[in-house]
Design a protein around this motif. Structure first.
Motif, PDB file in Angstrom:
ATOM      1  N   UNK A   9       0.821  -1.207   0.000  1.00  0.00           N
ATOM      2  CA  UNK A   9       0.000   0.000   0.000  1.00  0.00           C
ATOM      3  C   UNK A   9       0.856   1.259   0.000  1.00  0.00           C
ATOM      4  N   UNK A  10       1.928   1.238   0.785  1.00  0.00           N
ATOM      5  CA  UNK A  10       2.843   2.386   0.830  1.00  0.00           C
ATOM      6  C   UNK A  10       3.453   2.646  -0.549  1.00  0.00           C
ATOM      7  N   UNK A  11       3.788   1.574  -1.240  1.00  0.00           N
ATOM      8  CA  UNK A  11       4.370   1.701  -2.578  1.00  0.00           C
ATOM      9  C   UNK A  11       3.365   2.287  -3.561  1.00  0.00           C
ATOM     10  N   UNK A  12       2.141   1.781  -3.561  1.00  0.00           N
ATOM     11  CA  UNK A  12       1.112   2.273  -4.480  1.00  0.00           C
ATOM     12  C   UNK A  12       0.797   3.742  -4.203  1.00  0.00           C
ATOM     13  N   UNK A  13       0.784   4.116  -2.930  1.00  0.00           N
ATOM     14  CA  UNK A  13       0.440   5.492  -2.562  1.00  0.00           C
ATOM     15  C   UNK A  13       1.560   6.482  -2.830  1.00  0.00           C
ATOM     16  N   UNK A  14       2.754   5.997  -3.183  1.00  0.00           N
ATOM     17  CA  UNK A  14       3.858   6.900  -3.500  1.00  0.00           C
ATOM     18  C   UNK A  14       4.598   7.437  -2.295  1.00  0.00           C
ATOM     19  N   UNK A  15       4.486   6.745  -1.158  1.00  0.00           N
ATOM     20  CA  UNK A  15       5.157   7.229   0.054  1.00  0.00           C
ATOM     21  C   UNK A  15       6.293   6.324   0.508  1.00  0.00           C
ATOM     22  N   UNK A  16       6.747   5.454  -0.384  1.00  0.00           N
ATOM     23  CA  UNK A  16       7.790   4.482  -0.020  1.00  0.00           C
ATOM     24  C   UNK A  16       9.094   5.165   0.369  1.00  0.00           C
ATOM     25  N   UNK A  17       9.442   6.248  -0.315  1.00  0.00           N
ATOM     26  CA  UNK A  17      10.733   6.900  -0.075  1.00  0.00           C
ATOM     27  C   UNK A  17      10.844   7.508   1.320  1.00  0.00           C
ATOM     28  N   UNK A  18       9.712   7.837   1.928  1.00  0.00           N
ATOM     29  CA  UNK A  18       9.760   8.494   3.239  1.00  0.00           C
ATOM     30  C   UNK A  18       9.293   7.571   4.365  1.00  0.00           C
ATOM     31  N   UNK A  19       9.007   6.317   4.029  1.00  0.00           N
ATOM     32  CA  UNK A  19       8.478   5.388   5.028  1.00  0.00           C
ATOM     33  C   UNK A  19       9.461   4.247   5.284  1.00  0.00           C
ATOM     34  N   UNK A  20       9.758   4.000   6.527  1.00  0.00           N
ATOM     35  CA  UNK A  20      10.611   2.887   6.916  1.00  0.00           C
ATOM     36  C   UNK A  20       9.732   1.877   7.661  1.00  0.00           C
ATOM     37  N   UNK A  21       9.565   0.719   7.072  1.00  0.00           N
ATOM     38  CA  UNK A  21       8.667  -0.282   7.633  1.00  0.00           C
ATOM     39  C   UNK A  21       9.431  -1.250   8.532  1.00  0.00           C
ATOM     40  N   UNK A  22       8.926  -1.427   9.744  1.00  0.00           N
ATOM     41  CA  UNK A  22       9.514  -2.398  10.667  1.00  0.00           C
ATOM     42  C   UNK A  22       8.804  -3.730  10.507  1.00  0.00           C
ATOM     43  N   UNK A  23       9.282  -4.565   9.600  1.00  0.00           N
ATOM     44  CA  UNK A  23       8.651  -5.854   9.328  1.00  0.00           C
ATOM     45  C   UNK A  23       8.732  -6.756  10.556  1.00  0.00           C
ATOM     46  N   UNK A  24       7.580  -7.188  11.044  1.00  0.00           N
ATOM     47  CA  UNK A  24       7.555  -8.073  12.199  1.00  0.00           C
ATOM     48  C   UNK A  24       8.088  -7.434  13.466  1.00  0.00           C
ATOM     49  N   UNK A  25       8.111  -6.116  13.517  1.00  0.00           N
ATOM     50  CA  UNK A  25       8.699  -5.415  14.666  1.00  0.00           C
ATOM     51  C   UNK A  25       7.604  -4.870  15.574  1.00  0.00           C
ATOM     52  N   UNK A  26       7.647  -5.259  16.821  1.00  0.00           N
ATOM     53  CA  UNK A  26       6.682  -4.830  17.823  1.00  0.00           C
ATOM     54  C   UNK A  26       7.098  -3.455  18.349  1.00  0.00           C
ATOM     55  N   UNK A  27       6.188  -2.484  18.273  1.00  0.00           N
ATOM     56  CA  UNK A  27       6.493  -1.131  18.732  1.00  0.00           C
ATOM     57  C   UNK A  27       6.932  -1.116  20.189  1.00  0.00           C
ATOM     58  N   UNK A  28       6.376  -1.998  20.994  1.00  0.00           N
ATOM     59  CA  UNK A  28       6.739  -2.026  22.420  1.00  0.00           C
ATOM     60  C   UNK A  28       8.178  -2.469  22.645  1.00  0.00           C
ATOM     61  N   UNK A  29       8.777  -3.114  21.642  1.00  0.00           N
ATOM     62  CA  UNK A  29      10.171  -3.545  21.754  1.00  0.00           C
ATOM     63  C   UNK A  29      11.149  -2.508  21.212  1.00  0.00           C
TER      64      UNK A  29
END
Length: 506
Positions: free
Chosen positions: A281-301
């Motif tokens: 979705x980030x790629x389709x929306x054109x926001x990939x360059x400014x978004x860093x995705x934490x794959x499988x990453x729990x925010x609490x960690x």
């Protein structure tokens, strides 16, 4: 082949399963089929099931092809007759062959089914099917957010929605016939349009210029209103990505020089499979360059003191909740399976006996009663609720997690803004979490306070529905700062599809 067998498994369990279809598909463990493709196949096959049942029974397909189950037949015939790319199996596959050798007869019966419904074209029949499957949602508009990264409201009014008539009020969208469009007065770049438009074929949708996002879902990012002086942004529970891409669009509009030292959006998703949907979705929306995705990453960690997050000044928290406020488009259409014993000349074996009818009614009632005793959160997790005590225990567990998430967000050293939201109707997950968060030691030590109504962005400041004073333990300021939405709400002119509570901290 796993696509059809996994789809058949979901359809076969649909009569006694709770939770949204999307949560069951995207939350499916050990699935091999692409979840997006699986979801589309199940949903569309269910929508068309009444027509396809008729087609399959008239051709006596299940008598001729004994290896087919009613569910597999429904799925395969759907793709043969209605999917753009046909059956997603190799040409030599046995299941594909046993369907395709009846293609001529199946196609003829689909034409006859269309004519019986007085639909002049297949597109006209498709509209009938969509209306019938819409159910309660037919009484609501379709909300469309124009993606400011790729387009503008003006451009979309002149192109995608050029044949729509401007409505004077939100009520016109659902009460007047024809195609109408309404520019939302509260959330920028948000449009309400008449139901019935097939977005899968719309270029603006497939290219990411417009995003289907309910109005209440737009509240959290709009209330956060990240600006260049706020630094980097965190979306703590991101998938499927509507709010993540909304944040990127808001940042872009506030800072036209987006490419020069852009702010970074850190999007966390602890479920790696859901994170793949987020990435797409980030790629389709054109926001990939400014978004860093934490794959499988729990925010609490995540360590708030880590170097990566030293410039994070704004956080959006939309955590797992009971999902009790979710209604609408993700519901499963009624499923009609073909009868293996149906007579092709009459389409059936006569009327069922009274005993069988009563048996089916009892079975349906039992299923309905069971569904009422199951609480399904927005991640698809199910909890059997046998009493008010069970419900309270589940809500307490959820609210404890939500409070922990908020307190963790408070610890980011440069954070200035936080929005907290749920799609729950229960005050335990909403105003009470806000009150408990404000009373916590970390909030007091860091100086966090509620974002008062008068300090909120104009659309949210003007929104008339506020928090419940009693739920906020009598604190009128906190209650007035909280933003609530409810399903329907025509007297307020919003026409929302889901309930949501949103609150800001600064």
């Amino acid at each position: 082949m796993s696509l059809y067998h996994e789809a058949a498994e979901i359809l076969s369990s649909s009569s006694n399963s709770s939770g949204s279809l999307k949560s069951r598909v995207f939350g499916k463990k050990n699935g091999k089929a692409p979840p997006g493709q699986l979801y589309a196949l199940v949903l569309e096959s269910a929508k068309w099931s009444l027509v396809l049942k008729e087609v399959i029974e008239k051709t006596e397909l299940l008598k001729l092809e004994r290896k087919l189950t009613p569910t597999l037949a429904l799925l395969l015939v759907h793709d043969l007759l209605l999917a753009k790319k046909g059956i997603a199996l190799p040409q030599s596959h046995g299941l594909r062959a046993c369907i395709e050798r009846h293609k001529g007869r199946l196609s003829s019966e689909l034409t006859l089914a269309r004519l019986r419904r007085k639909a002049p074209t297949i597109d006209a029949l498709r509209e009938q099917v969509e209306r019938a499957a819409a159910g309660e949602e037919a009484n609501y508009p379709r909300w469309v957010r124009v993606n400011a990264l790729k387009s503008s409201v003006e451009e979309q009014l002149e192109t995608t929605f050029s044949k729509h008539t401007r409505a004077e009020s939100i009520q016109d969208i659902v009460t007047k016939s024809g195609r109408h469009i309404y520019i939302d007065p509260h959330v920028p770049n948000l449009l309400a349009i008449s139901a019935g438009m097939e977005f899968a074929k719309v270029e603006a949708y497939t290219s990411g210029k417009i995003i289907l996002q309910d109005k209440a879902s737009c509240f959290p990012a709009y209330l956060l209103d990240p600006r260049s002086e706020d630094g980097d942004v965190i979306d703590a529970c991101s998938a499927p990505g509507n709010k993540t891409t909304h944040l990127a669009a808001i940042i872009h509009q506030h800072r036209p020089g987006f490419e020069d030292a852009p702010q970074t959006i850190y999007a966390f998703e602890k479920d790696s499979r859901r994170a793949q949907t987020l990435e797409k979705m980030v790629k389709i929306a054109g926001s990939k360059d400014v978004t860093r995705i934490g794959f499988g990453q729990d925010f609490l960690q995540v360590d708030p003191m880590a170097e990566n997050y030293k410039d994070v000044g704004a956080l959006l928290l939309d955590p797992s909740c009971s999902g009790s406020g979710i209604v609408g488009r993700d519901s499963m259409p009624e499923l009609h399976l073909p009868d293996p014993l149906a007579d092709g000349r009459g389409g059936g074996k006569g009327k069922p006996s009274a005993a069988n009818a009563n048996k089916k009614k009892r079975s349906h009632d039992e299923i309905e009663q069971g569904a009422q005793n199951v609480l399904v959160d927005d991640d698809g997790n199910e909890t059997v609720v046998k009493s008010e005590k069970d419900l309270e225990a589940r809500l307490e567990a959820l609210s404890a997690f939500q409070l922990t998430l908020l307190q963790h967000a408070f610890r980011f050293p440069r954070a200035k803004k936080i929005t907290y939201s749920t799609c729950s109707i229960h005050s335990q997950e909403n105003e009470r979490v806000v009150i408990r968060a404000l009373a916590s030691d970390i909030a007091k030590a860091k100086g966090w306070r509620i974002l008062r109504r008068e300090d909120q962005v104009s659309g949210m400041r003007d929104w008339p529905v506020r928090g419940v004073v009693e739920a906020a333990e009598g604190d009128e300021i906190v209650a007035d700062a909280c933003i609530r939405s409810y399903k329907g709400g025509w007297q307020r002119g919003d026409g929302l599809l889901c309930c949501r509570v949103c609150a800001g901290f600064d």
